[in-house]
Design an enzyme around this catalytic site. Structure first.
Site, PDB file in Angstrom:
ATOM      1  N   LYS A   1      52.196  34.739  39.923  1.00 11.27           N
ATOM      2  CA  LYS A   1      51.272  34.047  39.775  1.00 11.27           C
ATOM      3  C   LYS A   1      50.951  32.850  40.852  1.00 11.27           C
ATOM      4  O   LYS A   1      52.155  32.084  40.789  1.00 11.27           O
ATOM      5  CB  LYS A   1      50.707  33.653  38.314  1.00 11.27           C
ATOM      6  CG  LYS A   1      49.529  32.968  38.257  1.00 11.27           C
ATOM      7  CD  LYS A   1      49.205  32.598  36.529  1.00 11.27           C
ATOM      8  CE  LYS A   1      47.696  31.947  36.523  1.00 11.27           C
ATOM      9  NZ  LYS A   1      47.571  31.764  35.046  1.00 11.27           N
TER      10      LYS A   1
ATOM     11  N   SER B   1      43.288  33.894  33.478  1.00  9.00           N
ATOM     12  CA  SER B   1      43.460  33.546  34.670  1.00  9.00           C
ATOM     13  C   SER B   1      44.447  34.272  35.324  1.00  9.00           C
ATOM     14  O   SER B   1      44.442  34.297  36.591  1.00  9.00           O
ATOM     15  CB  SER B   1      43.766  32.072  34.860  1.00  9.00           C
ATOM     16  OG  SER B   1      44.986  31.711  34.408  1.00  9.00           O
TER      17      SER B   1
ATOM     18  N   SER C   1      45.910  33.154  29.055  1.00  6.91           N
ATOM     19  CA  SER C   1      45.842  33.636  30.594  1.00  6.91           C
ATOM     20  C   SER C   1      46.672  34.818  30.707  1.00  6.91           C
ATOM     21  O   SER C   1      46.749  35.371  31.761  1.00  6.91           O
ATOM     22  CB  SER C   1      45.953  32.269  31.335  1.00  6.91           C
ATOM     23  OG  SER C   1      44.751  31.683  31.572  1.00  6.91           O
TER      24      SER C   1
END
Lengths: 477, 475, 101
Positions: free
Chosen positions: A74, A149, A173
């Protein structure tokens, strides 16, 4: 060449020499080449570095526990020398000066970093639509969001591009995109995994965790990234060891959901079926009460925005990142930050600044922290009676891209079921448990007491050995 | 012109003498090259986390104990937000509502005590240099551990403010928590200043003065500011609440920001640092390390017969007091130990630019030299030669003072049979001085003594010479 | 008055060094008003005597020894840090003057 899909099978094959790390990397790059044009999971694929990394691994004698396993990162987790943006314009062009402990531990274990995954800017969102660099699509239906996210990380695993990705979870997330993409995602106990090198969103809530095809792979990854780090004062001293306890006699708690959660009927049905499955595997299902759960979401957003407004203060275009030329200092700050942050980031900075400002602190920020205490106590009481608490990860499956972007509050409310674990600092995992009426994946959330990560993953693994939801793949790949 | 009572409160930032910074392992020391002493942590890179330096926390506790503060069993760090280029994170890690120490006081040494509000830990900021058209930022100092000592507004003159700082500096140097060197920035002071008509009148509008960089400047800046405020009030106008910078070059304070632009620091607990609980045993261990205070030592020295002035000079620095005391103990003569420490020892250290603790003549050696004078083996002039010889000796095994006496040939001549011929010779050569003395000009005796010392290359025992002269000159 | 008015939003924006045009300020003020209303749902919970929890761990006194960085330390120092900046001169970060020309 057909590669094994799981991280465990891949590393076993690589360790025995059945397949070389370079073959694995070439296979992964080919899949990304085939799929990512449509999905958009990656902000950047660092193909040449991955190949070079694989060659170095082949030449070395070391066979770490993740030898040859490619993984995606990420874009809020740093690897020295790699660009890092948090999907924000304000960091565009910046290269990380050092590596996050969790990323470094994966690399040290023989895993191969492949590329950087898309996300909502700084983690501010649940759809990956709030990225400054474009959206990511759900591999099960490319008109739908992948969640967020960590949407890029979940989509990369769900589409079979990589067997493992690192995500971060501040209010869901990791778990929410894992649920929406039909993969397994773990938010470990707060303090299990060092946050050093993770670009902070909500410092008292953030936790790094794995997204993979199975709970077994998540456990494998966690066993590598967990453990004390002297560079993180909130890192716990306890070591992590996997568990092979099955569901027989496990006390499984089911809490009544807050009225405001109202999950879709098909989600409720899949979750009920999953609970029946657990029961048939020997679990003792019993009700538990979490009386303050419905207030978690408001408390969460107050704490998270307050911390975020503070954490984003350092982005000023002086020591790194982008700057807008200006003739005086005040204009420099304002122009640089206004151009660099997207609207959701600005909204959260303002809201957090408001909650912390003199005159409002007690009514908002402090009140939220008191409610947080009550939520933590609820869990402590519940875990006196049960080993895990199960329920839906999200009230809704993946929605259509663009559907809710203009309504921040309704989007925030979708985090109702995931935020309590962050407030309490407890571990929680989302595993696939079927599909809704539109064929979109449904996630089952298992929450455990602090430091109960191993037991949680063992329960999820037992469930996955008896079911095939986690093995289903979208047609797209 | 009306008489106004000044009301002054000082906030003092003190850099703690640790090896590393407060939250990272960069050195707490830096050369001249800007931005050479930084890492991702103190430069506020994304993703870094602060881990407190244990020694910094302990030095803060020791400082608090030396100032008689109540050290708090529970405290925490907070974030204080404002934007400035030398504050890399956009917030300073400090302490807000639960500082680690409360109360305490600064003992001015004259019977007065100025109460303190609190002491808290915080990190230092970097340095900005303003040039024409741009500013430059150096982050070397970022993250150096500080304590902020907040005094109550109980000072009523610039001289008292100076005395407060002087006492504070002595106390903290005695506790070995900081060098407290204002010129080098390891002690910095902001002052809150206001005027009121009478000592029981409510406080006037307060002005904060920043950027005062030396003890001398504190008094000058306060004098200027008090005069400025008095002039405003005398004219019937009101003083604006604001922050003013002391401009050393121009000798004036000027406005930096007004209250309307005042900050909202949006303090909240630092989530990256778990709270600090100070156990009684931890606090007691620091108490053990707090040396006897300078005030107590001063009283002890005065009781031993030293003048108030001598006692004050000797307690200015713990190194000086330690040197004096070790010498005193070894020679059992406070007056001589004090004279030597204040004159030759301090001068030697000053000339060489080293600390008194680094001099080659150690207190034991000095005590031996004093002993040689007391026993009459050498006189003061010879003692000084011995002192200087050992001081400048090259490295290697040290000569003892006795060996130096032999090497220098400065053993005192005390035998009257040896000295009397020399005295007679000098008297014969200096008839005018002899005549003057006999006419009652006693000063003429000094000239004669000087000639005799010259003849003996300083080795004559002055007391014996005096006796012989008096005898031979008497009618 | 607990809800931010557009003027107050501008103060918050100034504190955060963000620029908001009047129209944006009004829109965000409206959104924040709704959000704050929703936050005030917490008022219904009795939290008298409840300690706030700013931390997610129960750790205390986590410190590091006062030891300088060693040669094996993997963090970059000095020049490597400075080089990350968008503009430097004379070994310093270059920033616009506090007051414009």
């Amino acid at each position: 060449m057909s590669l094994p899909r799981s991280a465990r099978a891949l590393t076993e094959a690589a360790a025995t020499g059945e397949i070389s790390p370079l073959d694995i990397v070439e296979g992964v790059l080919a899949r990304i080449e085939a799929s990512d044009g449509e999905i958009g999971a990656f902000l950047e694929v660092r193909a040449e570095e991955a190949r070079a990394h694989a060659r170095r691994l082949e030449a070395s004698k070391d066979r770490g526990p993740l030898f040859g396993v490619p993984f995606a990162i990420k874009d809020n987790l740093q690897l020295a020398g790699w660009p890092i943006t948090c999907a924000s314009r304000i960091l565009e062009g910046h290269r990380a000066a050092y590596s996050a402990t969790a990323v470094q531990r994966l690399v040290d274990a023989g895993a191969i970093p492949i590329g950087r995954c898309n996300m909502d800017e700084f983690g501010f969102g649940s759809s990956t639509e709030h990225s400054a660099f474009g959206i990511t699509r759900n591999p099960w239906n490319t008109d739908r969001i992948p969640g967020g996210s960590s949407g890029g990380s979940a989509a990369a695993v769900a589409s079979g591009m990589v067997p493992l990705a690192l995500g971060t979870d501040t209010g869901g997330s990791i778990r929410q995109p894992a649920a929406l993409c039909g993969v397994t995602g773990l938010k470990p106990t707060y303090g299990r995994v060092s946050r050093f090198g993770l670009i902070a969103f909500g410092s008292s809530l953030d936790q790094i965790g794995p997204i993979a095809r199975s709970a077994e792979d998540c456990a494998l990854a966690l066993s590598v990234i967990a453990g004390h780090d002297p560079r993180d004062a909130t890192s716990l001293p306890e070591t992590f060891a996997t568990s092979d306890r099955d569901l027989a006699g496990l006390r499984v708690g089911v809490a009544e959901l807050p009225a405001s959660a109202s999950p879709a009927a098909s989600i409720q049905a899949r979750v009920a079926e999953a609970i029946d499955t657990m029961s048939s595997l020997g679990a003792e299902v019993r009700p538990v009460a979490l009386p303050h759960a419905e207030h978690a979401i408001a408390a969460y957003y107050l704490v998270a925005t307050s911390e975020a407004s503070s954490n984003l203060s350092r982005f000023d275009g002086i020591r790194y990142g982008n700057r807008v030329p200006a003739t005086d200092l005040r204009t420099h700050y304002i122009e640089t930050r206004s151009a660099g942050f997207g609207e959701e980031a600005k909204r959260r900075i303002l809201l957090g600044g408001f909650a912390l400002s003199s005159g409002y602190y007690d009514a908002y920020y402090k009140k939220a922290l008191q409610v947080r205490t009550l939520i933590r106590r609820d869990f402590e009481a519940a875990f006196a009676d049960v080993d895990v608490i199960v329920g839906p990860t999200t009230p809704l499956a993946a929605f259509t891209i663009g559907d809710s972007i203009d309504d921040p509050l309704s989007l925030w409310l979708c985090d109702l079921l995931t935020t309590p674990a962050n407030l309490a600092g407890i571990p929680a995992v989302s595993i696939p448990c079927g599909f809704d009426d539109d064929g979109m994946p449904v996630g089952l959330q298992l929450q455990g007491p602090a430091l109960g990560d191993a037991k949680l993953l063992a329960a999820a693994t037992t469930f996955q050995r008896a079911t095939t939801f986690h093995d289903q793949r979208p047609g797209a790949s | 012109m009306t008489d106004w009572q000044p009301v002054i409160g000082l906030e003092v930032h003190v850099q703690l003498s640790t090896r590393t910074k407060l939250f990272c392992d960069c050195a707490n020391a830096f050369g001249t090259l800007a931005n050479s002493n930084t890492c991702p942590i103190c430069a506020g890179h994304p993703g870094v986390l602060p881990v407190p330096n244990e020694q910094a926390l302990l030095l803060g506790v020791r400082a608090a104990l030396a100032l008689g503060c109540d050290v708090q069993p529970f405290s925490k760090f907070d974030r204080k937000h404002y934007f400035y280029p030398d504050l890399p994170k956009g917030y300073q890690i400090s302490q807000y509502d639960l500082p680690f120490a409360l109360n305490g006081s600064v003992d001015l040494g004259d019977g007065r005590r100025i109460d303190l509000e609190r002491i808290h830990w915080e990190e230092d900021a970097g340095k900005s240099t303003h040039e024409a058209g741009y500013s430059l930022v150096d982050l070397n100092r970022c993250g150096v551990p500080l304590i902020e000592i907040v005094g109550k507004p109980n000072l009523h003159s610039p001289a008292d403010a100076h005395a407060f700082l002087d006492s504070l500096k002595r106390t903290l140097r005695y506790a070995t928590v900081s060098t407290c060197d204002m010129e080098k920035g390891s002690l910095r002071c902001d002052a809150n200043v206001s005027l009121r008509r009478t000592s029981d009148a409510p406080l006037g509008t307060k002005v904060e003065i920043k950027n005062v960089n030396s003890f001398k400047m504190v008094e000058r800046a306060l004098d200027f500011e008090l005069a400025r405020q008095a002039a405003i009030l005398d004219s019937g106008a009101t003083v604006a609440q604001e922050t003013r910078l002391w401009d050393e070059a121009r000798g004036e304070t000027r406005s930096m920001r007004s209250k309307e632009e005042a900050m909202d620091y949006r303090y909240f607990p630092e989530p990256d640092i778990p709270p600090i609980e100070l156990a009684t045993s931890t606090i007691d261990a620091q108490r053990e390390l707090v040396a006897e205070s300078w005030q107590t030592r001063r009283h002890r020295y005065e009781s031993a017969g030293l003048t108030a002035y001598d006692a004050s000079v000797l307690t200015a620095e713990p190194d000086i007091a330690d040197y004096f005391e070790a010498t005193w103990q070894a020679c059992d003569d406070a007056k001589q130990a004090a004279n030597w420490t204040q004159t030759d020892v301090l001068r030697a250290a000053g000339e060489r630019g080293v600390g008194i603790a680094e001099l080659r003549v150690r207190p034991n050696t000095l005590a031996e030299i004093i002993g040689l004078v007391q026993s009459g083996l050498i006189n003061f002039a010879g003692a000084r030669k011995v002192f200087n010889r050992i001081l400048d000796a090259n490295d290697g095994p040290c000569e003892t003072p006795a060996e130096a006496v032999v090497a220098l040939g400065v053993a005192q001549i005390s035998d009257p049979h040896l000295l009397e011929p020399i005295v007679r010779e000098v008297m014969g050569a200096c008839e005018k001085a002899v005549a003057d003395y006999r006419k009652g000009k006693t000063k003429a005796l000094d000239a004669l003594k000087g000639r005799i010392m010259g003849k003996t290359k300083g080795r004559a025992d002055p007391a014996v010479v005096g006796e012989i002269l008096t005898r031979l000159l008497s009618p | 008055m607990d809800k931010p008015q557009p003027t107050e939003i501008k103060v918050l924006a100034e504190l955060a060094r963000l620029r908001l045009e009047d129209q944006t300020a009004a829109r965000i003020a409206g959104q924040l008003e709704r959000i704050l209303d929703w936050f005030r749902s917490l008022d219904a919970i009795d939290t008298a005597g409840v300690e706030p929890s700013p931390y997610a761990v129960v750790l205390r006194n986590v410190t590091r020894p006062d030891e300088p960085a060693t040669a094996t330390d993997d963090l970059p120092h000095g020049q490597d840090i400075l080089n990350c900046g968008p503009e430097q001169t004379k070994d310093c970060y270059l920033v616009p003057p506090v007051l414009g020309s």
